[in-house]
Design a protein around this motif. Sequence first.
Motif: not given
Length: 840
Positions: A507-515, A449-451
């Motif tokens: 969107x790119x920050x979301x991918x980075x944080x999920x990874x 889970x990320x915020x």
Amino acid sequence: MPAHREIELLAPAGNWESARAAVENGADAIYFGLNVGFNARARAANFHVAELPKLISMLHRQAVQGYVTLNTLVFTDELPVLEENIRRLAAAGVDAVLVQDLGVARLVREICPDLQIHASTQMTLTDADAIEMARELGVQRVVLARELAIDEIRKIAAKTTVPIEVFVHGALCVAYSGQCLTSESFGGRSANRGQCAQACRLPYDLICDGQPRDLGDVKYLLSPQDLAAHDLVPQLIDAGVCSLKIEGRLKTPEYVANVCTHYRSAIDDALAGRHRRITTEQTRELELSFSRGFSPGWLEGCDHKRLVPGRSSAKRGVLLGEVHSIRGDSLLATLTAPLATGDGIVLEGDRFAGQEIGGRVYELYQAGQPVDAISEGAVEIRLAHGLLAGKQLTQAIPIWKTDDPKLTKRLRRSFETADPQKRVPVTLHVQVSVGQPICLQASIEGGAEVRIVSQHHPEAARKHTLSIDTLREQFSRLGGTVYRLGELTAEIEGAPMVPLSVLGLLRRELVKELDAARVTQPLTCTEDAATARMLDAVTASAAAANGPAAEQNPAKLRVLCRSLQQLEYAIAAGSRDLIADFHDIRQYHDAVRLAREADATIELATLRIHKPGEDGLFRALDKRGADAWLVRNLAAMRYCRQHQIPMACDFSLSVTNPLTAQQLMTWGAERVTASYDLNRDQLVELVQQMPAHWLEVVIHQHMPMFHMEHCVFCSVLSPGKNKSDCGRPCDRHAVLMRDRVGAAHVLHADIGCRNTLYNGVAQSGAEAVQPLVELGVRQFRIELLRDAPQEEIATLIGLYQSLIAGDLSGTEVWRKLKAHNRVGVTRGTLEQPRNPLAIL
């Protein structure tokens, strides 16, 4: 069928390409071996230990689990190396290990309690009571033996809380996994060490009551067709299975991709309440990837004729039709299945006699006209020039399609693309208000889970107000990543306007944080050397049990008899320590009576396999009132524990190291039999690292090579298909199976209608006895197989009695055995060095 149940599709991976093929075609988990050994597919490419972090990271990023196979027996000197590898597995964050060896299960639990343990099919678990014994070692999932029917699986699942995994597709061993000693017996390359030589795929002749039996073209008497349970997926799920497993770590990545695709669809449809039956075209695709012919195996119960037709043991592919004649470089045929130029074909023949003809299709002609493909009908098939030179047919023969380049290309595209095909769904909630930071909350089912809070504060829109459709469009652009947008919800207040560039950055920050949130974490291990500590505990437990004193006792020789007559002859020869292992357990009453009259001790041997509904056999043995049981499976061991029956453990419980031996002794065994997978040096090393008085060593026997649910008697000597209608030819006929080098091996059936093929040549360990006695071993055994004249049995027993008493040397006994035995004798597994290519 509960729709919420999660059913795992588990795929094999012998290399990186196969791992990617499994992931991209719907596998939930893969199982694989390491190139450091300890896995039952030594011939697979396997993975280097150093590659583990990269592999596990790749799997976890796409929500796939990775299970490592440690599913072989482990020798004493290998335990420290195994410990090092277990620690590396834990550091890489693997999800589970599959084990065969009870001692290995103990070691894994001691080193890393958080590392899940799955009992391999090599552990030969066929009953809920056996599973309960494995559970005591920390086993959290069991892979059942392939020889169980769905009804039996259902009964097992109802009696255990341990999750159950079953094979649904791939090659079938004719012998119970973990119980096959053929490769070891013939050439010292143990199947329990990942070195199976596939002797079951070779041709055999049948000798019935001393006469060769003409079976026509049925030669491959021990080669089952491949398992294909696609249409049985709903029944397996309903029976309580949690994981459906595909065999094939030695198969191609195209095979993995193909099989995964079909079983992924079958599982999804079953869980959705749809029964998806496989089409003819889909079956042909599966046959092209690999097939010796398909059957449901044992899942629908025993049908011995269907399981082993016996006409071939090779991969064939799709049956195309028949070839009627040869004309130059062409075959004239009638087809019932599609064929195209470029496809591979083979004419049916005997591959061992060099009679198979095959190659690529160069040209096709129908009604005299060239065509690129044909669906069915009369056709001329042109092959490479000269391939058919000198060949002619006397009768029509089947033709098979072995390869389809178009199918191969399509399958490879499924896992060779740069953009991942399998994506992890992301649940996303977006909060956007005028003048406030944008907030994203994302989650992955069962995972991270990320915020994310943006520094951008949206202004009120003049024209283009942000909508949920715009958010969905922008956050769906996840190409090149392992993610896809799942459910999206939004709170939009005040008609905000957000530039697309800002949404792209988010969107790119979301991918980075999920990874970052999904990086695999290592598992915690104990800091001390667990192997050394556990081996020290074995020695300490022996000292506490007065082990040294026990090793001062005189050596004892037990005689295992397989008939009442043998038992009578053994008693007459002076044997007073007896084991009865009869085909007809009704004779155990007389066996115990004879032993009592001779003031002898007698043990009754259990079957090697125990299935649901067979507890009556245990109760029948219990009524006989023998001194003890020789137990051959974990269910029998649990029954003895529950009913306070003295017991010893036989070779089938696979003692190759002190940790396994100690576990069996802890469970109540009075002694354990050394595994037949040990050579002389390994046996000596085992004795040096454990209390010698625990151990019994079999020093004369006919090696039990194949132990099978498949019944050869029924398959070729009866019009029936299983024990319900076979007429029990095993009660009336003496059967030998002759191999390619002319050696004849003895076939027996037990009361459970399971067959054992014994090596026709006896194995003697006479020369190993004196060194073992010097190390403290005091319990030895010889085993009789065929009924023989009383004088012959008395001579055999007398030789070993003199050896144990010290009146004859091992060399003298060996020479006398060679002189007296008309079919010879071998040192077998206790000979060094051995030729591992002998079987070939």
